[in-house]
Design an enzyme around this catalytic site. Structure first.
Site, PDB file in Angstrom:
ATOM      1  N   SER A 199      46.439  45.584  28.252  1.00  0.00           N
ATOM      2  CA  SER A 199      45.118  46.148  27.950  1.00  0.00           C
ATOM      3  C   SER A 199      44.418  46.520  29.247  1.00  0.00           C
ATOM      4  O   SER A 199      44.394  45.728  30.179  1.00  0.00           O
ATOM      5  CB  SER A 199      44.250  45.126  27.228  1.00  0.00           C
ATOM      6  OG  SER A 199      44.862  44.737  26.037  1.00  0.00           O
ATOM      7  N   ARG A 216      39.541  36.316  31.194  1.00  0.00           N
ATOM      8  CA  ARG A 216      40.418  36.864  32.248  1.00  0.00           C
ATOM      9  C   ARG A 216      39.853  36.588  33.637  1.00  0.00           C
ATOM     10  O   ARG A 216      40.002  37.415  34.541  1.00  0.00           O
ATOM     11  CB  ARG A 216      40.653  38.372  32.062  1.00  0.00           C
ATOM     12  CG  ARG A 216      41.208  38.759  30.730  1.00  0.00           C
ATOM     13  CD  ARG A 216      42.629  38.237  30.501  1.00  0.00           C
ATOM     14  NE  ARG A 216      42.981  38.427  29.111  1.00  0.00           N
ATOM     15  CZ  ARG A 216      42.873  37.482  28.175  1.00  0.00           C
ATOM     16  NH1 ARG A 216      42.449  36.263  28.488  1.00  0.00           N
ATOM     17  NH2 ARG A 216      43.207  37.722  26.934  1.00  0.00           N
ATOM     18  N   GLU A 273      40.409  45.269  33.176  1.00  0.00           N
ATOM     19  CA  GLU A 273      41.109  43.981  33.172  1.00  0.00           C
ATOM     20  C   GLU A 273      42.189  43.966  34.265  1.00  0.00           C
ATOM     21  O   GLU A 273      42.539  42.916  34.791  1.00  0.00           O
ATOM     22  CB  GLU A 273      41.746  43.782  31.783  1.00  0.00           C
ATOM     23  CG  GLU A 273      42.208  42.375  31.512  1.00  0.00           C
ATOM     24  CD  GLU A 273      42.685  42.189  30.072  1.00  0.00           C
ATOM     25  OE1 GLU A 273      41.966  42.574  29.121  1.00  0.00           O
ATOM     26  OE2 GLU A 273      43.793  41.650  29.899  1.00  0.00           O
TER      27      GLU A 273
HETATM   28  C1  FAD Z   1      53.207  45.023  27.575  1.00  0.00           C
HETATM   29  C2  FAD Z   1      52.186  44.085  28.169  1.00  0.00           C
HETATM   30  C3  FAD Z   1      51.519  43.189  27.348  1.00  0.00           C
HETATM   31  C4  FAD Z   1      50.554  42.327  27.876  1.00  0.00           C
HETATM   32  N1  FAD Z   1      49.910  41.459  27.047  1.00  0.00           N
HETATM   33  C5  FAD Z   1      48.984  40.610  27.553  1.00  0.00           C
HETATM   34  C6  FAD Z   1      48.302  39.687  26.689  1.00  0.00           C
HETATM   35  O1  FAD Z   1      48.558  39.607  25.491  1.00  0.00           O
HETATM   36  N2  FAD Z   1      47.362  38.874  27.241  1.00  0.00           N
HETATM   37  C7  FAD Z   1      47.070  38.920  28.579  1.00  0.00           C
HETATM   38  O2  FAD Z   1      46.206  38.151  29.025  1.00  0.00           O
HETATM   39  N3  FAD Z   1      47.714  39.771  29.418  1.00  0.00           N
HETATM   40  C8  FAD Z   1      48.657  40.615  28.937  1.00  0.00           C
HETATM   41  N4  FAD Z   1      49.302  41.492  29.780  1.00  0.00           N
HETATM   42  C9  FAD Z   1      48.923  41.542  31.212  1.00  0.00           C
HETATM   43  C10 FAD Z   1      49.781  40.649  32.141  1.00  0.00           C
HETATM   44  O3  FAD Z   1      51.073  40.439  31.601  1.00  0.00           O
HETATM   45  C11 FAD Z   1      49.105  39.303  32.391  1.00  0.00           C
HETATM   46  O4  FAD Z   1      47.857  39.464  33.025  1.00  0.00           O
HETATM   47  C12 FAD Z   1      49.987  38.395  33.275  1.00  0.00           C
HETATM   48  O5  FAD Z   1      49.439  37.105  33.316  1.00  0.00           O
HETATM   49  C13 FAD Z   1      50.154  38.923  34.693  1.00  0.00           C
HETATM   50  O6  FAD Z   1      51.194  38.168  35.301  1.00  0.00           O
HETATM   51  P1  FAD Z   1      52.056  38.775  36.475  1.00  0.00           P
HETATM   52  O7  FAD Z   1      52.980  37.719  36.952  1.00  0.00           O
HETATM   53  O8  FAD Z   1      52.704  40.051  36.062  1.00  0.00           O
HETATM   54  O9  FAD Z   1      50.919  39.050  37.552  1.00  0.00           O
HETATM   55  P2  FAD Z   1      50.766  40.316  38.514  1.00  0.00           P
HETATM   56  O10 FAD Z   1      50.462  41.514  37.697  1.00  0.00           O
HETATM   57  O11 FAD Z   1      51.929  40.389  39.442  1.00  0.00           O
HETATM   58  O12 FAD Z   1      49.477  39.896  39.337  1.00  0.00           O
HETATM   59  C14 FAD Z   1      48.207  39.867  38.702  1.00  0.00           C
HETATM   60  C15 FAD Z   1      47.205  39.245  39.686  1.00  0.00           C
HETATM   61  O13 FAD Z   1      47.559  37.879  39.880  1.00  0.00           O
HETATM   62  C16 FAD Z   1      47.733  37.600  41.257  1.00  0.00           C
HETATM   63  N5  FAD Z   1      48.817  36.614  41.371  1.00  0.00           N
HETATM   64  C17 FAD Z   1      50.038  36.660  40.810  1.00  0.00           C
HETATM   65  N6  FAD Z   1      50.743  35.563  41.133  1.00  0.00           N
HETATM   66  C18 FAD Z   1      49.945  34.818  41.924  1.00  0.00           C
HETATM   67  C19 FAD Z   1      50.115  33.569  42.592  1.00  0.00           C
HETATM   68  N7  FAD Z   1      51.245  32.865  42.538  1.00  0.00           N
HETATM   69  N8  FAD Z   1      49.080  33.097  43.334  1.00  0.00           N
HETATM   70  C20 FAD Z   1      47.921  33.788  43.427  1.00  0.00           C
HETATM   71  N9  FAD Z   1      47.725  34.976  42.821  1.00  0.00           N
HETATM   72  C21 FAD Z   1      48.711  35.476  42.073  1.00  0.00           C
HETATM   73  C22 FAD Z   1      48.109  38.926  41.889  1.00  0.00           C
HETATM   74  O14 FAD Z   1      47.779  38.963  43.273  1.00  0.00           O
HETATM   75  C23 FAD Z   1      47.266  39.893  41.065  1.00  0.00           C
HETATM   76  O15 FAD Z   1      45.960  39.984  41.587  1.00  0.00           O
HETATM   77  C24 FAD Z   1      50.269  42.361  29.269  1.00  0.00           C
HETATM   78  C25 FAD Z   1      50.964  43.259  30.092  1.00  0.00           C
HETATM   79  C26 FAD Z   1      51.925  44.107  29.559  1.00  0.00           C
HETATM   80  C27 FAD Z   1      52.669  45.037  30.465  1.00  0.00           C
END
Ligand code: FAD
Length: 301
Positions: free
Chosen positions: A224, A173, A294
């Site tokens: 998580s 991560r 995380e």
């Molecule tokens: C039900 C559920 C299940 C999940 N399962 C998993 C899993 O199996 N594995 C896993 O790894 N994660 C999981 N996650 C966590 C999450 O979905 C991941 O970390 C995902 O990649 C985050 O993407 P996001 O677009 O929502 O990012 P956000 O939550 O919007 O942002 C996360 C971080 O990324 C940065 N960011 C976002 N976009 C950009 C960009 N374009 N440029 C620079 N920085 C950026 C943001 O500033 C922030 O710091 C889960 C979450 C939920 C709610």
């Protein structure tokens, strides 16, 4: 800020909303407000707007689907950038794909699997955007972004375009992008053809079923909360400490999966942060284990 809003509107660089609540932008539904939310209508226009922001040192923060984000209940005087409309997806040659940062991971993961390529199932089950995935080096079921990304384009601290093809510094991560001032705009991935007999789309269905059975997908959560320490699952430690079902106000440990903290109604940032801290303190005290969060936490300094 007013000048930026006028600039975007005058040059039709996308959509601007003022005083937007993080409750609408994050899966935990916790957080205060952002002064301004900017959703560019194309990457070209984003580059113009981003240069404007960087030249004037106006603070920005990138947000995808907000599925890995805990935000404090403050008012943030910044421009939140959400690449909803920058979601172009293009198959290139030999299993290579270009994905703009606003692509939904689930959608592109499924398309790639349908085209007969192996390995995209982890994308198919993560509820984030491609930008968030790259930033977090997200993964599931033993695959992660690091296994497939070969190029990432981003805008740097000056608003200039950089194409990175090595030195991603991917870890659990973790990525280089977490330690530099950048806005990820697109990623280039390569997937191998699925061997005969493998049905990639069925793999996604199987993983989704596993997730539905083990994770509280109907509750407000952000995935998580703690990274798994070496040789043990974080949920096992949380369980052993007796935290399953425990709450601080409306912030609670899920009954279904102890490494998922959920907002049971109107949880505040303070309540959720307190719960995280209690678990970390006890994990250290009773098992000498450092549980690393995380989630990304956005709060005022
Ligand atoms: C039900 C559920 C299940 C999940 N399962 C998993 C899993 O199996 N594995 C896993 O790894 N994660 C999981 N996650 C966590 C999450 O979905 C991941 O970390 C995902 O990649 C985050 O993407 P996001 O677009 O929502 O990012 P956000 O939550 O919007 O942002 C996360 C971080 O990324 C940065 N960011 C976002 N976009 C950009 C960009 N374009 N440029 C620079 N920085 C950026 C943001 O500033 C922030 O710091 C889960 C979450 C939920 C709610």
């Amino acid at each position: 800020m007013k000048d930026f809003i006028e600039f975007v509107n005058e040059h039709e660089l996308g959509k601007i909303r003022e005083n937007v609540s993080f409750k609408q932008l994050t899966s935990l539904k916790i957080g205060g407000t952002a002064r301004c939310l900017y959703e560019p209508n194309s990457l070209d226009n984003l580059m113009i707007a981003y240069k404007y922001l960087k030249n004037r040192q106006i603070p920005t923060y990138a947000i995808g689907n907000g599925t890995n984000l805990l935000v404090s209940d403050d008012r943030f005087d910044l421009v939140l950038i959400k690449l909803t409309k920058c979601n172009g997806f293009k198959p290139l040659s030999e299993g290579r794909f270009m994905m703009e940062a606003g692509c939904q991971s689930g959608t592109v993961g499924r398309i790639i699997a349908k085209l007969g390529y192996s390995g995209s199932a982890f994308m198919g089950v993560i509820p984030g955007t491609v930008g968030g995935l790259i930033y977090m080096n997200s993964g599931a079921y033993k695959k992660e972004v690091a296994d497939f990304l070969y190029q990432c384009d981003y805008l740097d601290a000056k608003g200039d375009l950089v194409s990175l093809t090595e030195g991603f510094n991917f870890g659990y991560r973790e990525s280089i992008f977490q330690s530099i001032d950048c806005l990820i705009i697109r990623g280039f991935f390569k997937f191998p053809l699925a061997p005969k007999g493998e049905e990639p789309y069925q793999t996604i269905n199987r993983y989704l079923e596993l997730k539905r059975n083990t994770q509280p997908l109907n509750e407000r959560n952000a995935g998580s909360v703690f990274r798994n320490p070496p040789h043990i699952h974080a949920w096992e430690i949380i369980d052993a400490l007796g935290y399953r079902g425990f709450s601080v106000g409306d912030a609670g440990v899920s009954m279904k999966h102890a490494n998922f903290l959920v907002n049971k109604g109107n949880a505040t940032f303070e309540e959720m942060a307190k719960l995280v801290e209690l678990i970390q303190t006890d994990a250290k005290k009773y098992y000498n284990i450092d549980l690393k969060c995380e989630w990304k936490i956005l709060k005022k300094l």
